[in-house]
Motif scaffolding. Structure first.
Motif, PDB file in Angstrom:
ATOM      1  N   LYS A 174      15.302  29.613   6.443  1.00  0.00           N
ATOM      2  CA  LYS A 174      13.915  30.056   6.297  1.00  0.00           C
ATOM      3  C   LYS A 174      13.499  31.026   7.400  1.00  0.00           C
ATOM      4  O   LYS A 174      12.781  32.007   7.140  1.00  0.00           O
ATOM      5  CB  LYS A 174      12.986  28.840   6.292  1.00  0.00           C
ATOM      6  N   THR A 175      13.937  30.751   8.638  1.00  0.00           N
ATOM      7  CA  THR A 175      13.407  31.477   9.784  1.00  0.00           C
ATOM      8  C   THR A 175      14.442  32.349  10.479  1.00  0.00           C
ATOM      9  O   THR A 175      14.201  33.524  10.745  1.00  0.00           O
ATOM     10  CB  THR A 175      12.803  30.493  10.807  1.00  0.00           C
ATOM     11  N   ASP A 176      15.604  31.790  10.795  1.00  0.00           N
ATOM     12  CA  ASP A 176      16.575  32.537  11.598  1.00  0.00           C
ATOM     13  C   ASP A 176      17.133  33.749  10.860  1.00  0.00           C
ATOM     14  O   ASP A 176      17.221  34.845  11.426  1.00  0.00           O
ATOM     15  CB  ASP A 176      17.738  31.635  12.017  1.00  0.00           C
ATOM     16  N   ALA A 177      17.566  33.555   9.623  1.00  0.00           N
ATOM     17  CA  ALA A 177      18.269  34.617   8.902  1.00  0.00           C
ATOM     18  C   ALA A 177      17.564  35.065   7.627  1.00  0.00           C
ATOM     19  O   ALA A 177      17.859  36.144   7.117  1.00  0.00           O
ATOM     20  CB  ALA A 177      19.694  34.160   8.559  1.00  0.00           C
ATOM     21  N   GLY A 178      16.644  34.255   7.122  1.00  0.00           N
ATOM     22  CA  GLY A 178      16.097  34.505   5.788  1.00  0.00           C
ATOM     23  C   GLY A 178      17.029  33.896   4.760  1.00  0.00           C
ATOM     24  O   GLY A 178      18.250  33.834   4.955  1.00  0.00           O
TER      25      GLY A 178
END
Length: 243
Positions: free
Chosen positions: A172-176
């Motif tokens: 969700k946050t680091d890589a999409g």
């Protein structure tokens, strides 16, 4: 025995699956309040009220987020540059290389800020992300949470936001999600090393929260659904973390 106490007792009973004698209505209108405060459109009757007092005024039960444990990353340099038109570039300098993000303010009246570019673009960025995670340290300060708990009183509860499932944090946050799932498929061992590091850091934060926070509940911001976390992925990554 059925719980028959006030709003706080009723809410806690429902959350831990005890019998209770009335339904709890705990409205989440934080986004509405943020947007309308930014635009000066909060209804006059509520304009000068705090969030908690608005809940009281409409007959709801309060849930209020507090934060006892905060994180920092000694040894990781952060440089922020405003690019104009509500755009900010953040550069993170790690011993394993630099990572960047781009945050953009939405053009609509809500003024929401969203993450347009994630930290991790390719598998080559994973060592730097790993360095950031392993550099994470925590500070504990329970005083703000204690003050908020007293302010809420018997009209509801306070709860502590804690880290989400590491697989979801990465996707969700680091890589999409798109890039994250492809990396997980193509570079499984490297991604799982990151997930293991996130697990260690996240559980440390949760343990510190459990030890020091006066809040009765924690919450995990998983935003989970079956499209991104299938039953097999849930059993592999979510269930052990929850246990």
């Amino acid at each position: 025995m059925t719980v028959t106490g006030g709003k706080r007792e009723q809410y806690l009973a429902a959350l831990v699956n005890k019998p209770f004698d009335r339904l709890t209505w705990a409205p989440n209108f934080d986004y509405w309040l943020q947007v309308n405060k930014a635009n000066g459109t909060v209804p006059p009757a509520y304009r000068d009220m705090s969030r908690n007092d608005i809940v009281r005024a409409v007959g709801g039960t309060i849930w209020s987020r507090v934060k006892t444990v905060t994180s920092h990353m000694p040894g990781i340099g952060v440089q922020t540059t405003g690019l104009g038109q509500g755009r900010w570039r953040h550069v993170y300098h790690t011993p394993a290389g630099d990572l960047t993000t781009l945050h953009v303010t939405a053009s609509g009246e809500d003024h929401a800020v969203f993450l347009e570019e994630h930290l991790v673009k390719t598998a080559e960025d994973l060592p730097a992300l790993l360095a950031m995670i392993r550099a994470t340290r925590f500070k504990v300060n329970a005083e703000p949470a204690a003050r908020e708990l007293a302010a809420v009183g018997e009209d509801g509860i306070t709860l502590e936001p804690c880290p989400c499932v590491p697989f979801i944090q990465f996707g969700k946050t680091d890589a999409g999600w798109e890039a994250g799932l492809l990396m997980w498929y193509d570079h499984r061992a490297k991604v799982e090393e990151v997930l293991d590091a996130w697990t260690d850091v996240s559980l440390e934060e949760i343990r510190l929260t459990a030890q020091h926070s006066p809040a009765p509940m924690i919450t995990l911001g998983d935003n989970m659904d079956q499209l991104m976390v299938s039953p097999d992925l849930f059993r592999r990554y979510a269930l052990p973390f929850y246990e």
